[in-house]
Design an enzyme around this catalytic site. Structure first.
Site, mmCIF file in Angstrom:
data_model
loop_
_atom_site.group_PDB
_atom_site.id
_atom_site.type_symbol
_atom_site.label_atom_id
_atom_site.label_comp_id
_atom_site.label_asym_id
_atom_site.label_seq_id
_atom_site.Cartn_x
_atom_site.Cartn_y
_atom_site.Cartn_z
ATOM 1 N N ARG A 120 -5.329 5.819 1.007
ATOM 2 C CA ARG A 120 -6.599 6.292 1.173
ATOM 3 C C ARG A 120 -7.314 6.360 2.433
ATOM 4 O O ARG A 120 -8.043 7.214 2.904
ATOM 5 C CB ARG A 120 -7.191 5.491 0.137
ATOM 6 C CG ARG A 120 -7.205 5.866 -1.410
ATOM 7 C CD ARG A 120 -8.240 5.321 -2.306
ATOM 8 N NE ARG A 120 -9.248 6.113 -2.196
ATOM 9 C CZ ARG A 120 -10.676 5.686 -1.848
ATOM 10 N NH1 ARG A 120 -10.706 4.616 -1.184
ATOM 11 N NH2 ARG A 120 -11.396 6.613 -1.772
ATOM 12 N N PRO A 124 -7.687 -11.382 13.257
ATOM 13 C CA PRO A 124 -8.399 -10.823 11.938
ATOM 14 C C PRO A 124 -7.653 -11.398 10.705
ATOM 15 O O PRO A 124 -6.510 -11.665 10.601
ATOM 16 C CB PRO A 124 -8.088 -9.365 12.306
ATOM 17 C CG PRO A 124 -7.509 -8.954 13.612
ATOM 18 C CD PRO A 124 -6.760 -10.392 14.042
ATOM 19 N N LYS A 165 -13.916 -9.972 9.912
ATOM 20 C CA LYS A 165 -12.583 -9.201 10.021
ATOM 21 C C LYS A 165 -12.593 -7.868 10.657
ATOM 22 O O LYS A 165 -11.794 -7.536 11.615
ATOM 23 C CB LYS A 165 -12.336 -9.057 8.434
ATOM 24 C CG LYS A 165 -10.591 -8.568 8.289
ATOM 25 C CD LYS A 165 -10.767 -7.140 8.018
ATOM 26 C CE LYS A 165 -9.337 -6.813 7.718
ATOM 27 N NZ LYS A 165 -8.954 -5.283 7.088
#
Length: 285
Positions: free
Chosen positions: A136, A240, A223
């Protein structure tokens, strides 16, 4: 000090350039480990990708790489840095592999390199990545570029700059089907275009200050900020933390990364992330 490699000289061919004897680099591992979203694997195993307004068709045979349609000048001025080909990953992996978990992670995907992407493109892409899967994300990014980017040779499109997107509203992004992220993209574009967020300065600001600048953008948490800093600003000390990394750290590194890894924490993170996400049983060690 970051280990560097001696410069590898590309060789011109009739259709582009050839790079021989490039160690510690694998296209499949590098381009499919969750750090980039504009590369597509072709039936012959080569890859076609776009970064900013540059397109690239690259293939690999062992440690030799072929850049079809790329000039020596474009390679030297863009793709060499993009693929981080001057960094000595062999030495970095040797250092990281003092730890048994990192030794396994590095051995599992020894050809991963952390790409040096354009800061705005990285920031925008990882805003889109929130609560999303790779398929996506790639679809949204592709529609963003096709709708608002500039056409390039070969039917490709550039990544639209913040100035272009800052003129839009979240409603204008509805055809992208990016949901709640539309508002975040527009806010980021407006802050970058106005100079409120200076992406170039993030390459040198102290890390806490750089994070503070990015998290002033609506919808950008630690993040996404760390992803933008690592993949877009070359801050390889950034680590991250997403769901996969949180799980890996709780299971494999309950006391945190060993201190000697911290200068290359972002590279360690990429090996760990790919390892725990794709290698069955990796979290059982």
């Amino acid at each position: 000090m970051t280990p560097t490699l001696q410069k590898k000289q590309p060789v011109s061919t009739h259709c582009g350039i050839m790079l021989e004897n490039i160690p510690d680099f694998d296209l499949d591992q590098t381009l499919n480990c969750g750090q980039c979203f504009r590369w597509d694997r072709q039936p012959d195993g080569s890859y076609i990708g776009i970064s900013q307004n540059h397109s690239c068709h690259i293939s690999q045979k062992g440690s030799t790489f072929y850049f079809e349609g790329t000039t020596l000048e474009e390679y030297e001025n863009f793709w060499k840095d993009y693929f981080d080909l001057t960094r000595d990953y062999g030495k970095i992996k040797s250092l990281l592999s003092q730890n048994p978990v990192l030794r396994s992670a590095c051995a599992y995907a020894p050809g991963i390199r952390v790409l040096r992407q354009e800061p705005w493109e990285a920031l925008c892409s990882f805003i889109i990545s929130q609560n999303n899967n790779v398929g996506r994300i790639k679809g949204i990014v592709a529609r963003l570029c096709e709708t608002f980017g500039d056409p390039l040779d070969g039917g490709y499109f550039s990544f639209p700059g913040p100035e272009r997107l800052a003129e839009l509203t979240p409603q204008d992004l509805a055809p992208l089907r990016c949901g709640f992220r539309a508002r975040y993209i527009i806010d980021a574009a407006q802050k970058v275009a106005s100079g409120q967020v200076d992406l170039e300065s993030l390459k040198v600001l102290p890390l806490p200050q750089a994070r503070e600048v990015l998290t002033a953008i609506t919808g950008v948490g630690n993040k996404v900020a760390d992803c933008a800093l690592l993949y877009g600003c070359g801050r390889i000390e950034c680590f991250p933390v997403d769901v996969w990394i949180k799980r890996a750290m709780e299971r494999l590194f309950p006391k945190g990364l060993p201190k000697y890894m911290l200068p290359w924490a972002g590279i360690a993170q990429q090996y760990i992330f790919h390892y725990v996400r794709t290698c069955p049983g990796s979290l059982e060690g």
